[in-house]
Structure formats: structure tokens, C-alpha cells
Design a protein around this motif. Structure first.
Motif, PDB file in Angstrom:
ATOM      1  N   GLY A 194      -3.137 -12.697   7.500  1.00 30.03           N
ATOM      2  CA  GLY A 194      -4.454 -12.457   7.981  1.00 30.03           C
ATOM      3  C   GLY A 194      -5.332 -13.671   8.377  1.00 30.03           C
ATOM      4  N   CYS A 195      -6.147 -13.791   9.326  1.00 28.50           N
ATOM      5  CA  CYS A 195      -7.035 -14.959   9.665  1.00 28.50           C
ATOM      6  C   CYS A 195      -8.442 -14.740   9.538  1.00 28.50           C
ATOM      7  CB  CYS A 195      -6.623 -15.041  11.191  1.00 28.50           C
ATOM      8  SG  CYS A 195      -5.064 -15.688  11.185  1.00 28.50           S
ATOM      9  N   GLY A 196      -9.332 -15.537   8.867  1.00 25.42           N
ATOM     10  CA  GLY A 196     -10.606 -15.347   8.690  1.00 25.42           C
ATOM     11  C   GLY A 196     -11.582 -16.496   9.712  1.00 25.42           C
ATOM     12  N   ASP A 197     -12.551 -16.352   9.279  1.00 24.73           N
ATOM     13  CA  ASP A 197     -13.365 -17.538  10.194  1.00 24.73           C
ATOM     14  C   ASP A 197     -12.978 -18.797   9.791  1.00 24.73           C
ATOM     15  OD1 ASP A 197     -15.116 -18.677  11.800  1.00 24.73           O
ATOM     16  OD2 ASP A 197     -16.713 -18.463  10.402  1.00 24.73           O
ATOM     17  N   LYS A 198     -12.816 -19.335   8.493  1.00 24.04           N
ATOM     18  CA  LYS A 198     -12.491 -20.445   8.204  1.00 24.04           C
ATOM     19  C   LYS A 198     -11.255 -20.534   7.195  1.00 24.04           C
ATOM     20  CE  LYS A 198     -17.300 -22.120   8.488  1.00 24.04           C
ATOM     21  NZ  LYS A 198     -18.558 -22.556   7.740  1.00 24.04           N
ATOM     22  N   ARG A 251       1.649  -5.843  -7.041  1.00 26.06           N
ATOM     23  CA  ARG A 251       2.305  -5.785  -5.916  1.00 26.06           C
ATOM     24  C   ARG A 251       1.560  -5.259  -4.603  1.00 26.06           C
ATOM     25  NH1 ARG A 251       7.744  -5.381  -4.410  1.00 26.06           N
ATOM     26  NH2 ARG A 251       8.306  -3.929  -2.469  1.00 26.06           N
ATOM     27  N   ILE A 252       1.302  -6.196  -3.783  1.00 20.68           N
ATOM     28  CA  ILE A 252       0.273  -6.095  -2.730  1.00 20.68           C
ATOM     29  C   ILE A 252       1.311  -5.083  -1.472  1.00 20.68           C
ATOM     30  CG2 ILE A 252      -0.983  -7.189  -0.768  1.00 20.68           C
ATOM     31  CD1 ILE A 252      -1.558  -7.743  -3.679  1.00 20.68           C
ATOM     32  N   THR A 253       0.549  -3.980  -0.927  1.00 18.91           N
ATOM     33  CA  THR A 253       1.223  -3.133   0.351  1.00 18.91           C
ATOM     34  C   THR A 253       0.292  -3.415   1.595  1.00 18.91           C
ATOM     35  OG1 THR A 253      -0.227  -1.211  -0.637  1.00 18.91           O
ATOM     36  CG2 THR A 253       2.036  -1.594  -1.458  1.00 18.91           C
ATOM     37  N   GLU A 254      -0.859  -3.527   1.444  1.00 18.77           N
ATOM     38  CA  GLU A 254      -1.797  -3.800   2.517  1.00 18.77           C
ATOM     39  C   GLU A 254      -2.908  -5.004   2.563  1.00 18.77           C
ATOM     40  OE1 GLU A 254      -1.889  -1.973   5.656  1.00 18.77           O
ATOM     41  OE2 GLU A 254      -0.273  -0.669   4.925  1.00 18.77           O
ATOM     42  N   LEU A 255      -2.977  -5.575   3.677  1.00 19.61           N
ATOM     43  CA  LEU A 255      -3.934  -6.780   3.470  1.00 19.61           C
ATOM     44  C   LEU A 255      -4.596  -6.983   4.809  1.00 19.61           C
ATOM     45  CD1 LEU A 255      -4.481  -9.875   2.809  1.00 19.61           C
ATOM     46  CD2 LEU A 255      -2.643 -10.409   4.397  1.00 19.61           C
ATOM     47  N   ALA A 256      -6.009  -7.122   4.350  1.00 16.82           N
ATOM     48  CA  ALA A 256      -7.201  -7.105   5.697  1.00 16.82           C
ATOM     49  C   ALA A 256      -8.066  -8.286   5.340  1.00 16.82           C
ATOM     50  CB  ALA A 256      -7.864  -5.915   5.648  1.00 16.82           C
ATOM     51  N   VAL A 257      -8.257  -9.186   6.240  1.00 16.76           N
ATOM     52  CA  VAL A 257      -8.988 -10.490   6.099  1.00 16.76           C
ATOM     53  C   VAL A 257     -10.263 -10.476   7.076  1.00 16.76           C
ATOM     54  CG1 VAL A 257      -8.946 -12.946   6.244  1.00 16.76           C
ATOM     55  CG2 VAL A 257      -6.937 -11.771   5.393  1.00 16.76           C
ATOM     56  N   GLY A 258     -11.536 -10.402   6.493  1.00 18.07           N
ATOM     57  CA  GLY A 258     -12.544 -10.572   7.497  1.00 18.07           C
ATOM     58  C   GLY A 258     -12.954 -11.987   7.514  1.00 18.07           C
ATOM     59  N   ASP A 259     -14.039 -12.143   8.139  1.00 16.02           N
ATOM     60  CA  ASP A 259     -14.719 -13.546   8.214  1.00 16.02           C
ATOM     61  C   ASP A 259     -14.642 -14.351   7.071  1.00 16.02           C
ATOM     62  OD1 ASP A 259     -14.725 -12.916  11.179  1.00 16.02           O
ATOM     63  OD2 ASP A 259     -16.925 -13.362  11.194  1.00 16.02           O
ATOM     64  N   ALA A 260     -15.251 -13.641   6.325  1.00 13.24           N
ATOM     65  CA  ALA A 260     -15.394 -14.705   4.777  1.00 13.24           C
ATOM     66  C   ALA A 260     -15.066 -13.669   3.582  1.00 13.24           C
ATOM     67  CB  ALA A 260     -16.968 -14.982   4.676  1.00 13.24           C
ATOM     68  N   HIS A 261     -14.335 -12.713   3.910  1.00 10.93           N
ATOM     69  CA  HIS A 261     -13.896 -11.779   2.632  1.00 10.93           C
ATOM     70  C   HIS A 261     -12.392 -11.214   2.869  1.00 10.93           C
ATOM     71  CE1 HIS A 261     -15.113  -8.480   5.214  1.00 10.93           C
ATOM     72  NE2 HIS A 261     -14.546  -7.638   4.480  1.00 10.93           N
ATOM     73  N   ASN A 262     -11.892 -10.718   1.878  1.00 11.55           N
ATOM     74  CA  ASN A 262     -10.656 -10.173   1.869  1.00 11.55           C
ATOM     75  C   ASN A 262     -10.304  -8.995   1.137  1.00 11.55           C
ATOM     76  OD1 ASN A 262      -9.414 -12.963   2.849  1.00 11.55           O
ATOM     77  ND2 ASN A 262     -10.645 -13.516   1.033  1.00 11.55           N
ATOM     78  N   LEU A 263      -9.445  -8.154   1.517  1.00  7.83           N
ATOM     79  CA  LEU A 263      -9.154  -6.662   0.969  1.00  7.83           C
ATOM     80  C   LEU A 263      -7.785  -6.820   0.871  1.00  7.83           C
ATOM     81  CD1 LEU A 263     -11.518  -4.428   3.034  1.00  7.83           C
ATOM     82  CD2 LEU A 263     -12.011  -5.129   0.774  1.00  7.83           C
ATOM     83  N   VAL A 264      -7.217  -6.247  -0.462  1.00  3.34           N
ATOM     84  CA  VAL A 264      -5.718  -5.866  -0.731  1.00  3.34           C
ATOM     85  C   VAL A 264      -5.676  -4.641  -1.227  1.00  3.34           C
ATOM     86  CG1 VAL A 264      -4.651  -8.308  -0.672  1.00  3.34           C
ATOM     87  CG2 VAL A 264      -5.488  -7.070  -2.549  1.00  3.34           C
ATOM     88  N   ALA A 265      -4.518  -4.061  -0.873  1.00  2.00           N
ATOM     89  CA  ALA A 265      -4.113  -2.704  -1.497  1.00  2.00           C
ATOM     90  C   ALA A 265      -3.085  -2.819  -2.409  1.00  2.00           C
ATOM     91  CB  ALA A 265      -4.108  -1.474  -0.503  1.00  2.00           C
ATOM     92  N   THR A 266      -2.777  -2.372  -3.483  1.00  2.00           N
ATOM     93  CA  THR A 266      -1.530  -2.429  -4.417  1.00  2.00           C
ATOM     94  C   THR A 266      -0.952  -1.364  -4.479  1.00  2.00           C
ATOM     95  OG1 THR A 266      -2.578  -1.658  -6.614  1.00  2.00           O
ATOM     96  CG2 THR A 266      -2.990  -4.085  -5.607  1.00  2.00           C
TER      97      THR A 266
END
Length: 813
Positions: A194-198, A251-266
Motif C-alpha cells: 500500500g502507498c500513502g502520501d509520504k 497474521r495479517i489478511t487485509e491491508l489499506a493505506v491512506g494518505d497518513a494512516h493505515n488499517l490492517v485486518a487479522t
């Protein structure tokens, strides 16, 4: 710098005492370090925040930033003068290395752009180039200004803007063609990116390891808050991948990356978040930044998480809903974060600090979601697309520019040529989707060619990208560019080319999809196997020579590159001088044009003032009469008039003075001319008018009641403005200060709209009906007052107060 006599000279920034002088002041010219007088130095190295030198006797001396024992003195203090490292005293130092990552990360001073000389020296000592993958690309991701791709072997390739070291290649240089991220990832199988702003985030195939790199501002890397955060230093940056320790046991199953924050599901059906917490985007029921991964409490591990999405300032997810007796299984879509422009789909612009279900999508089996900058999208199991949020540039695909407070079906995808969408992505102001037959459908802003349809005309409804023989399986949108992946694992890019974000070895914008040659599968590579083998042999031979210590070639390469650098700098200076001269000529021309326009505008304004009577008659005869011809017949005349007003809003007061008894008609004229009640030009004119009229209105008033009690043109105009469900917050900011000044100069009383309304009722001899007495209203602001009787008799000043009350049951001033 060291002289041949071993004298150390330093100059530049003196923060932390890194220059070795007994001060932290900056030094503008080379100055000898007095504390080393009489000692002969043989080597020196400078980091961003410290200096290290070796003496002829083999002693190691350090000065500058001392946090975490960085200077080797067994202390945490900074040193303003070189101090000997006592723990190795007596050992003659022959070679040393400085690990800069940690120090630079905390100081925010990672390695900058390399010169050609540095690049030549490093290339001579590097492993072979890894940019040619030769294997199929399986996953693509895109941030606002950089992108990433994963091969079937789990290799990570990046390109685009290198600002803040978000490419993970060891520097902040822009990269125009994909390069592989090596180091600790070289032997890892990466399956999520995942790619964020920085910053950038990746997850290994087993889901047990998460690696991050880039800027750590707001905690977006999740590596924990620095022990010592110096407010005078910029945020830290990590130029190479770092293992994220806060999720080691998950154990990570999902990943989402915002401009300056991140989310993962396990795997345990939990959701974690970290990074910037403004607007509540992390879902922790507050707006605090989180520097280590933190579990979102409302997800208790009993419902599977299917999809995550992170936008610029909001988050979304899909979770399964257990099937009930007699019903099939379905999904819930939840959103939280910034509610501005209704991007959360809750029919409200309010922020949401924790996950909340989007009620409109309840009962619909949603399988895909995407969160953009100010809009969102969802796809159902039947291929229907729903969009909501800000409608500018046609990004919602509803053939208009209207905002949508709740999810709205994109009907234009359900026509005769029905398109079943399977993938969707939201960018800054455009949207792209992939259908079940591999077609690419796009809509929204196209200023930089990000729609890929061959031009820069924005599209308010979905259009198909003409790519004969190409079938897409995925698409992701950056801010102003787009990345697509075909069924043959071929990555395509199009849109804005700045910073190399398209990966096509060019900075030019692309109006149509172009394949990234360096990432095409092996059969598409230009070199055949024999050429590859010969190149590999040559590289192996060169590496053997270097391993045998042939440093002369390295030095020669550095000298040649330095000469080339000097030549380039001279050429750049000449080009810069030439551009400055050209810009100066352009500015002169623009200034002359501007002066002419100002003179013409002044002449028009004088004419407008002189013919004030004519303006009055025109408005009365054509605008204020309900039986007159429609406003559209006079569009050209009044477009010219409003052009003058738009460039000089203060003349609105003159216009209003010409027809003071009919401000409602002026508002209708604005609406008719500009059409959309949310048109920013119309709102700008109205609010400027209120600002201009407010000063005179309140100068003539003795009390607040005298303003609201006398049917003034200002009150009537505000009344007409409020009837259109307009921007109450901005209106309050305009009328609040002068109203406060009025109250301060007269007898103080509580500025409660309910009480003011009641005072207006008494002044006009109008009483509420039996549904609620005056005493009830004054005692309880939340009483639901019936205005049936009042509406039949109320004056504009009453309507101002009533509409304020209906907007929010509280005092505004």
C-alpha cells in the motif's frame, strides 16, 4: 575539511554543536577547530547532526547530537567540542563506519539527491541492476505521487516521487522507471503493498511480517514515538524497509493505506490502525495520533472482515453479517473519519470518530469498496456501482456535479449496454472501474489525462477506455494518475507524469495507457536470453575486479562524473538565467495588460455608478416583476453586470441600494445566472454582500433587536439566503463579529436565537400558538415549537431566527 597538515576546518549549521566550536551558532566560512589545535587529524566524516574524526595517534573523537549514546561517550548529552571516545582509547582506529539511519531518521535528514560522481562510485560496488523483473506482475498499488508493484516471486518494485524516502531505495531521488526494493526485502515473499502520501507499507506472504518506510510524521510508520522529539527538527524518515514490531504476533489478511494512516485486518477478525488521527479516521473514538498499531475496540473478533479501504481522511470496511433464519448472508459497510462533503455516506457532514454502518447499503451484498480524497464508491455482487460524496468534476458519474449525501446508484452503467463492475478505485477527482469482460470504465477529472481516453475533457458519466485486445483485471487511482493491470500481468499507466510517477522513463503527461516496459513479463522483454547471459557475465566479471580492490577505476569514474557534474551545473545556470530573462519579459507584458484591464474596469465601474438610476429601472422591470420575461432572456446583460460585481464585490452594496425593497429577487437572479445553489461564485457574491452591508447596518443600530426588528435589506437578504439551505457556518462567521461589537457597546443580554425570536414576536405583537408557550420556549431550548401560526404572520427578521433555530438548537453567537 582536513588540510595536508591535519588541521580540521568546519562551517555551516551549528545545531547540537556538530561543528566542534564551543557554540551552536552557524558559521559562514571555514574555521579551524581550536580544541584540536596541535593535534593532527587523518580522517573525518560528517552526518546530518554530528561530526566524527580520527587522530594520527588512532584516537576517535566525536561531537554533536548525543541522544541514545550516538557519540559513544556513555551519555545522552550533546557535545559542542570533539571529545575522545574513552572506551576504545589505546586502540588504534584503522577503519570505522557510521550507521546513519537511526540518527537521520530522528533528525529528518536522510540522504539527499546523489551527484553523478556518487552514483558512479556506488554503481561500481553494487549488486547487478534489479529493475528488470522478467516475471509476471500480480499486484499494483498507487499513492498520490508514487506507485508500487509486486511480482509473482514476491519482489517489490517502486517508481515516482522519492520525497521523504517513500520509495525505500536509500535516498529521496525521484525514480522514472521501476526499481526493486532490496535490502531486508530481498529474500522476502511480499504479497500485499500500500502507498500513502509520504510512506509505503508491505506485508509478507504468510502475513506475519509488516515492513514500512518513508516519513514517520504523525506515527504513520507505526514504529513508536521517538524517545526525544525535538520540535525544532523535522519528522524522521526511514530510507530502507523497517520491520513493524507492533504486529509480530498477528497474521495479517487485509491491508489499506491512506494518505497518513493505515488499517490492517487479522486472521482473528480484528482491525488495527495507526498514524494520523485527525477527524477520527483511526476509529478509536478520538482524534489522537497513534504511533504504534492499536486495535479498534468495536471489532471483537467474531465477524469476518472482508475488505478495507483508506482515503485521504476517512476509512471504510466490509464485514460479513451472519445469515438469519429465512434470509441469505449479506455484508455490512462501515465508514468513519471526516464527514465533510458527505464522503462517509451517512447523510451528514459531521465527522465520525468510530465505525458506523452506512444504512443505505444495508441489505445490499457489497463486495468492493474504495475511498478517495472527497468521495467514495462501492460495488455490489450484481455489479452495480454506488458513489457518494463531493460531486465536483463529475467524479461521482451521475452526469452532473451535485454532491450526494448517501450512496447513489450510477444508473448510466445499467443502460442497454449494461456493464457489470468487479473492481473500482477512487482518486483525487476521478474514478476508474473494471468490468467482468475486462473493459476499463472511467469518469471525472481529466486535466492531466488520468482518464486515459486521449484528451483532457472531464466526463460526468462513465466512458470506456478504447484498448482493443486488452483485458484489465485491476485498476488503482493516484491523485492525478492511474495504474492498470491486464490479464497478461502487464502494468499500464497514464495521467500526470511529474516526478516519474508513470514509470515510463519520462516526466510528460500521458493521455492514453502506456505499458511499463521494465515490468512486462519475460516474453515481452526486448533483450533475448543470449543478451541477458552476456550482460550477466560482464557484470560478474566487473564485480570480481572490484572485489580484488581495483579502486583506481572507481576514482577515475568519480573524477569523470565530477567533471560532468560541473559541466551540467554551468549549463543549468545558463538555462536558468535564460528562463529568468524570459519570465521577466512575460511579467512586464502581464503587468501592462493588467494595468489596461484595471483602467477599463474603473471606467466600467464609473459608468455603473453614473447610471445607477438605469440599473434600478432595469432590475425593477426585468428582475423584480414576477410577470416579466424570464431572467434567461437577459442573461448576457446581467452576466456582464455580475462579472463586474464578482471582481469588485463591494459594489454589491450599490446594487442593493438601488433596489433595497427586493433582495429576494437579487438572490433569485444569482441562482438563475449560476444555476447550482452550491455554486461557489454565487455564494462568494452573497457572503461578500453581507460583509459589505453589515458594517453600515450595525452602525445605525442601537440594539440587536433593532437590527432584527426592522425589516432591513440586509435581514431580508439573509432570509432569502437561508431559505436555500446555504452555508450557515460561514454566514455566522460573517455576522458574528459585528453583532458581538454591537452587544459590547450596549446593555449585555444573552444572545440566544430563541429569546431573540420571542422578543421579535413581542415587538410585532405576534404570539406563538397553543402548541408551545413563550415560557416553555424560553425555559427549554429543545422544545419543538409549532410555527404554523407564526409562519403566516412572521416577518423576515423572525425567519432569520427561526431558520437558525431549526439548523441547530443552540446559540450561535
Amino acid at each position: 575539511a582536513l588540510t595536508e597538515n591535519g588541521v580540521l576546518f568546519t562551517w555551516g549549521g551549528g545545531i547540537y554543536g556538530k561543528l566542534g566550536h564551543p557554540t551552536t551558532d552557524n558559521v559562514g566560512y571555514p574555521t579551524p577547530v581550536k580544541s584540536l589545535s596541535g593535534k593532527r587529524m587523518i580522517n573525518v566524516v560528517c552526518t546530518a547532526i554530528s561530526t566524527i574524526v580520527v587522530s594520527e595517534t588512532g584516537d576517535l573523537l566525536t561531537c554533536g547530537y548525543g541522544s541514545k549514546g550516538a557519540l559513544g561517550h556513555g551519555e545522552q548529552t550533546h557535545e559542542e567540542q570533539p571529545k575522545r571516545v574513552e572506551s576504545i582509547r589505546g586502540s588504534r582506529i584503522a577503519m570505522y563506519a557510521v550507521l546513519l539511519d537511526e540518527m537521520r531518521a530522528r533528525a529528518g535528514q536522510m540522504a539527499g539527491a546523489k551527484t553523478k560522481a556518487q552514483a558512479a562510485a556506488e554503481n561500481a560496488l553494487q549488486t547487478p541492476d534489479m529493475s528488470q523483473t522478467g516475471s509476471a506482475i500480480q499486484v499494483v498499488a498507487s499513492g498520490p505521487m508514487h506507485s508500487a508493484a509486486l511480482s509473482e516471486q514476491g519482489q517489490v518494485f517502486v517508481w515516482g516521487s522519492g520525497q521523504c524516502n517513500k520509495l525505500g531505495l536509500g535516498d529521496d531521488c525521484d525514480v522514472l522507471v521501476p526499481k526493486r526494493v532490496g535490502g531486508i526485502l530481498e529474500r522476502k515473499l511480499i504479497t500485499m503493498v500500500g502507498c500513502g502520501d509520504k510512506h509505503t507499507v508491505v506485508v509478507t506472504g504468510d502475513g506475519n511480517e509488516v515492513f514500512v518506510w518513508g516519513c514517520e510524521a504523525d506515527g504513520r510508520l507505526g514504529l513508536g514515538m521517538p524517545d526525544m522529539m525535538d520540535p525544532d527538527m523535522p519528522p524522521g524518515e526511514f530510507s530502507f524497509p523497517e520491520l513493524l514490531g507492533g504486529l509480530k504476533s498477528e497474521r495479517i489478511t487485509e491491508l489499506a493505506v491512506g494518505d497518513a494512516h493505515n488499517l490492517v485486518a487479522t486472521e482473528n477478525m480484528e482491525v488495527w490502525s495507526w498514524g494520523c488521527g485527525s477527524h477520527g479516521r483511526l476509529g478509536h473514538d478520538n482524534t489522537n495520533d497513534v504511533w504504534d498499531p492499536k486495535k479498534i475496540r468495536c471489532f471483537k473478533g467474531d465477524i469476518p472482515i472482508k475488505k478495507l479501504a483508506a482515503g485521504a481522511k476517512h476509512s471504510m470496511l466490509i464485514q460479513a453479517v451472519p445469515a438469519r433464519l429465512g434470509t441469505g448472508s449479506t455484508n455490512q459497510v462501515l465508514s468513519w473519519g471526516s464527514g465533510w462533503w458527505f464522503r462517509l455516506g451517512h447523510a451528514s457532514p459531521e465527522n465520525c470518530l468510530k465505525p458506523k454502518e452506512i444504512s443505505y447499503l444495508s441489505g445490499k451484498l457489497i463486495v468492493e469498496i474504495s475511498a478517495g480524497t472527497a468521495h467514495s464508491a462501492a460495488v455490489s455482487s450484481t455489479g452495480d456501482v454506488y458513489t457518494w460524496g463531493y460531486g465536483g468534476n463529475g467524479r461521482l458519474g451521475h452526469d452532473d456535479y451535485h454532491n450526494q449525501e448517501e450512496p447513489c446508484l450510477v444508473k448510466t452503467l445499467r443502460g442497454v449496454d449494461r456493464k457489470v463492475v468487479v473492481k473500482i478505485s477512487c482518486g483525487d477527482a476521478h474514478t476508474a472501474a473494471v468490468t467482468d469482460d475486462g473493459k476499463l470504465v472511467v469518469w471525472g477529472k481529466a486535466k492531466y489525462g488520468q482518464l486515459g481516453v486521449g484528451d483532457t475533457n472531464e466526463c460526468q458519466r462513465p466512458v470506456t477506455v478504447n484498448m482493443a485486445g486488452v483485458q484489465f483485471v485491476n485498476v488503482v487511482c493516484g491523485s492525478n494518475h492511474t495504474v492498470g493491470l491486464t490479464s497478461l500481468s502487464e502494468p499500464y499507466t497514464w495521467g500526470m507524469g511529474g516526478s516519474g510517477r508513470l514509470g515510463t522513463d519520462s516526466l510528460n503527461d500521458c493521455l492514453e495507457p502506456h505499458a511499463i516496459q521494465q515490468l512486462l513479463p519475460k516474453k515481452h522483454c526486448l533483450a533475448d536470453e543470449q543478451a541477458d547471459e552476456e550482460e550477466a557475465c560482464l557484470e560478474d566479471l566487473e564485480n570480481r575486479k572490484i572485489a580484488q580492490g581495483m579502486t583506481l577505476e572507481v576514482l577515475q569514474s568519480m573524477l569523470k562524473a565530477e567533471a560532468a557534474d560541473t559541466e551540467d551545473l554551468v549549463k543549468a545556470d545558463k538555462d536558468g538565467l535564460r528562463k529568468l530573462k524570459h519570465q521577466n519579459e512575460v511579467e512586464k507584458h502581464n503587468n501592462a495588460t493588467l494595468e489596461r484591464e484595471i483602467r477599463q474596469l474603473d471606467k466600467k465601474i464609473k459608468t455603473l455608478i453614473k447610471n445607477k438610476k438605469e440599473v434600478q429601472n432595469r432590475f425593477r422591470s426585468h428582475l423584480l416583476s414576477a410577470q416579466s420575461s424570464p431572467i434567461s432572456t437577459l442573461r448576457e446583460d446581467y452576466e456582464n453586470l455580475f462579472y463586474l460585481l464578482q471582481n469588485n464585490p463591494r459594489y454589491l452594496a450599490l446594487l442593493t441600494g438601488a433596489v433595497p425593497e427586493e433582495p429576494d429577487a437579487i438572490v433569485r437572479a444569482f441562482t438563475s445566472l449560476y444555476g447550482n445553489p452550491y455554486d461557489p461564485r454565487e455564494e462568494h457574491l452573497m457572503l461578500e454582500y453581507f460583509t459589505a452591508a453589515m458594517v453600515d447596518e450595525f452602525k445605525k443600530a442601537d440594539t440587536l433587536l433593532s437590527v432584527l426588528g426592522g425589516a432591513s435589506s440586509m435581514v431580508q437578504a439573509i432570509t432569502a439566503y437561508l431559505r436555500r439551505e446555504s452555508n450557515i457556518e460561514r454566514l455566522v462567521l460573517i455576522i458574528g463579529p459585528p453583532m458581538s461589537n454591537l452587544v459590547a457597546s450596549t446593555t449585555p443580554f444573552e444572545l440566544n436565537p430563541i429569546k431573540v425570536y420571542q422578543q421579535c414576536c413581542v415587538a410585532k405583537n405576534i404570539l406563538p400558538d397553543s402548541a408551545a408557550t413563550t415560557a416553555q420556549v424560553l425555559r427549554d431550548p429543545d422544545v419543538a415549537v409549532s410555527y404554523t401560526h407564526l409562519r403566516a404572520h412572521e416577518t423576515p427578521e423572525h425567519l432569520v431566527c427561526r431558520l437558525l433555530l431549526e439548523k441547530k438548537k443552540k446559540s450561535y453567537f
